[in-house]
Scaffold this active site. Structure first.
Site, PDB file in Angstrom:
ATOM      1  N   ARG A   1      14.062 -18.381 -15.713  1.00  0.00           N
ATOM      2  CA  ARG A   1      15.237 -17.614 -16.154  1.00  0.00           C
ATOM      3  C   ARG A   1      16.327 -18.599 -16.528  1.00  0.00           C
ATOM      4  O   ARG A   1      16.986 -19.146 -15.650  1.00  0.00           O
ATOM      5  CB  ARG A   1      15.671 -16.707 -14.990  1.00  0.00           C
TER       6      ARG A   1
ATOM      7  N   HIS B   1      21.357 -14.644 -13.193  1.00  0.00           N
ATOM      8  CA  HIS B   1      20.623 -13.406 -12.901  1.00  0.00           C
ATOM      9  C   HIS B   1      21.223 -12.237 -13.681  1.00  0.00           C
ATOM     10  O   HIS B   1      20.529 -11.457 -14.314  1.00  0.00           O
ATOM     11  CB  HIS B   1      20.656 -13.114 -11.403  1.00  0.00           C
TER      12      HIS B   1
ATOM     13  N   TYR C   1      23.095 -22.210  -6.465  1.00  0.00           N
ATOM     14  CA  TYR C   1      21.762 -22.290  -5.848  1.00  0.00           C
ATOM     15  C   TYR C   1      20.730 -23.087  -6.650  1.00  0.00           C
ATOM     16  O   TYR C   1      19.578 -23.179  -6.239  1.00  0.00           O
ATOM     17  CB  TYR C   1      21.219 -20.894  -5.544  1.00  0.00           C
TER      18      TYR C   1
HETATM   19  C1  LIG Z   1      14.934  -2.315  -3.615  1.00  0.00           C
HETATM   20  C2  LIG Z   1      15.941  -3.285  -4.136  1.00  0.00           C
HETATM   21  N1  LIG Z   1      16.310  -4.351  -3.409  1.00  0.00           N
HETATM   22  C3  LIG Z   1      17.218  -5.225  -3.883  1.00  0.00           C
HETATM   23  C4  LIG Z   1      17.780  -5.032  -5.108  1.00  0.00           C
HETATM   24  C5  LIG Z   1      18.817  -6.027  -5.626  1.00  0.00           C
HETATM   25  N2  LIG Z   1      18.194  -6.862  -6.673  1.00  0.00           N
HETATM   26  C6  LIG Z   1      18.338  -6.560  -7.970  1.00  0.00           C
HETATM   27  S1  LIG Z   1      17.532  -7.634  -8.948  1.00  0.00           S
HETATM   28  C7  LIG Z   1      16.987  -8.540  -7.648  1.00  0.00           C
HETATM   29  C8  LIG Z   1      16.117  -9.757  -7.855  1.00  0.00           C
HETATM   30  C9  LIG Z   1      14.800  -9.434  -8.502  1.00  0.00           C
HETATM   31  O1  LIG Z   1      14.130 -10.609  -8.821  1.00  0.00           O
HETATM   32  P1  LIG Z   1      12.801 -10.624  -9.657  1.00  0.00           P
HETATM   33  O2  LIG Z   1      11.970  -9.432  -9.332  1.00  0.00           O
HETATM   34  O3  LIG Z   1      12.148 -11.942  -9.477  1.00  0.00           O
HETATM   35  O4  LIG Z   1      13.259 -10.425 -11.167  1.00  0.00           O
HETATM   36  P2  LIG Z   1      14.266 -11.293 -12.062  1.00  0.00           P
HETATM   37  O5  LIG Z   1      15.639 -10.749 -11.823  1.00  0.00           O
HETATM   38  O6  LIG Z   1      14.125 -12.709 -11.633  1.00  0.00           O
HETATM   39  O7  LIG Z   1      13.847 -11.061 -13.457  1.00  0.00           O
HETATM   40  C10 LIG Z   1      17.459  -7.996  -6.448  1.00  0.00           C
HETATM   41  C11 LIG Z   1      17.178  -8.563  -5.121  1.00  0.00           C
HETATM   42  C12 LIG Z   1      17.379  -3.888  -5.855  1.00  0.00           C
HETATM   43  N3  LIG Z   1      17.849  -3.649  -7.079  1.00  0.00           N
HETATM   44  N4  LIG Z   1      16.458  -3.049  -5.359  1.00  0.00           N
END
Ligand SMILES: Cc1ncc(C[n+]2csc(CCOP(=O)(O)OP(=O)(O)O)c2C)c(N)n1
Length: 392
Positions: A278, A282, A291
């Site tokens: 990425r 985020h 981080y």
């Molecule tokens: C059930 C839940 N837990 C936490 C979150 C908060 N959250 C949103 S995006 C994210 C990270 C997701 O990372 P990843 O699946 O690796 O996808 P990326 O953002 O890196 O594309 C988190 C923890 C959420 N939206 N839903």
């Protein structure tokens, strides 16, 4: 009932998860040439350029919308930057009637399917022309016409839904499948395991497409799991699996074309793990300097998937620098013009807040709506966007 496997051991010996290390499919080298012996996916000039146009559009959209968020014009944004090959390469291997269930960072796939600049803007400005009636945060797109399920914020929900949707396609005898995008972080949700097991046991034609981009917000992948990424989990569930360089457009296209063929012919799920990074934050609410290091980002910028793919296009004689500049200028103009229009379109009427769930608006929601309207009447300056419409 399962029989005890015939193969036996007479010494107690543990098997490490790392006994199964999956190779990574690669086709394109950094200079845009093919690896010796690498095979091209099915691709002609028209498809190649369509893919590139979605790359270029997504870069422009991401840059402009992040700026729009910084200017306070929209509330939130998430970029796809660095993962265009993973997302567009996957979308380009599908038929238009295949369902896509995405996580949120896959706007490039929606553009590839034909979502217009105006539709993107109406969603992000939550105006009354938004297909979702302004009820979702920016980037939670969806389009019934384009077979792109609306994004859900809670991570992982789309994974079992994709297994179920694909099971429906199978029962209806359709020659279509469901592709489900998710991040390696979302793969830590229970829904991931439920979804994959369901699809494996019921042989649902689902392509589970993991974008392993190294981070789940600030959590690096090495703090997310102890095994060799996500791919070996597919094997554990009895799902045919492939790992691919997610920054290599041709490799992603080849892997997903193979996955689609197998999933439809054998009526079964396939797991793809695309290794990527990425490049951006985020979301517009995140600052990655807390981080991860600048050096790491610089290293990954050298693996820019769009630049690598463009070199290949140019080597085919299908694309020039002049055409590139023209296309980017055209998209910049188009996005800017669409922003200016969408931000002036009225908000949906307040009354639409309580429709579409029940046939008749229940008493408690009607009361809550009245309370909201009276709040708007009392403080019109704070609710300028809706103040004129509070009686609707
Ligand atoms: C059930 C839940 N837990 C936490 C979150 C908060 N959250 C949103 S995006 C994210 C990270 C997701 O990372 P990843 O699946 O690796 O996808 P990326 O953002 O890196 O594309 C988190 C923890 C959420 N939206 N839903």
């Amino acid at each position: 009932m399962t029989d005890i496997p015939a193969e036996m051991a007479t010494k107690a010996q543990l098997v490490s998860g790392h006994a199964l290390t999956l190779p990574t499919l690669r086709v394109l080298q950094a200079d845009g040439s093919l690896y010796p012996e690498a095979e091209l996916p099915q691709i002609d000039k028209a498809l190649a350029l369509k893919i590139y146009r979605s790359c270029a559009f997504t870069r422009v959209l991401d840059e402009r919308m992040l700026a729009a968020q910084r200017q306070g014009r929209i509330s939130f944004y998430m970029t796809c930057t660095g993962e265009e090959a993973a997302v567009i390469g996957a979308a380009a291997a599908l038929a238009q009637e295949d369902m896509i269930m995405a996580q949120y960072r896959e706007q490039a796939a929606l553009h590839f399917r034909g979502f217009t600049t105006t539709q993107f803007m109406n969603q992000m400005f939550s105006n009354e022309l938004d297909l979702g009636k302004g009820r979702q945060m920016p980037v939670h797109y969806g389009s019934r016409a384009l077979n792109y399920m609306t994004i859900s914020s809670p991570l992982g929900t789309q994974i079992p839904q994709a297994a179920g949707y694909a099971y429906g396609q199978k029962l209806q005898g359709k020659d279509n499948l469901t592709l489900c995008f998710f991040g390696e972080g979302a793969a830590s949700e229970g829904d991931f395991h439920a979804g994959l097991n369901l699809a494996a046991v019921h042989q649902c034609p689902t392509i589970f497409f993991c974008r392993n981009n190294g981070y789940a917000i600030s959590t690096p992948a090495n703090e997310q799991f102890a095994g060799d990424g996500i791919a070996p989990r597919g094997v554990g569930y009895g799902i045919q699996t492939i790992r691919v360089d997610g920054n290599d457009m041709l490799a992603v296209l080849a892997a997903t074309q193979l996955a689609r063929q197998v999933a439809l012919e054998q009526q079964c799920p396939v797991l793809i793990e695309a290794m990527s990074y990425r490049l951006g934050a985020h979301s517009s609410s995140d600052d990655p300097t807390g981080y991860r290091s600048k050096e790491e980002e610089v290293k990954w910028r050298q693996h820019d998937p769009v630049a690598r793919y463009k070199l290949w296009l140019q080597a085919q004689g299908w694309w020039s620098d002049e055409e590139d500049q023209q296309l980017i200028a055209q998209y910049k103009e188009e996005v800017l013009a669409a922003v200016k229009v969408a931000e002036k379109v009225a908000m949906p009427p307040l009354s639409s807040l309580v429709t579409d769930v029940y046939d008749e608006v229940p008493k408690h929601l009607a009361e809550q709506l009245e309370q909201v309207k009276s709040q708007v009447r009392q403080y019109p300056d704070y609710y300028k966007a809706t103040a004129g419409k509070e009686q609707q």
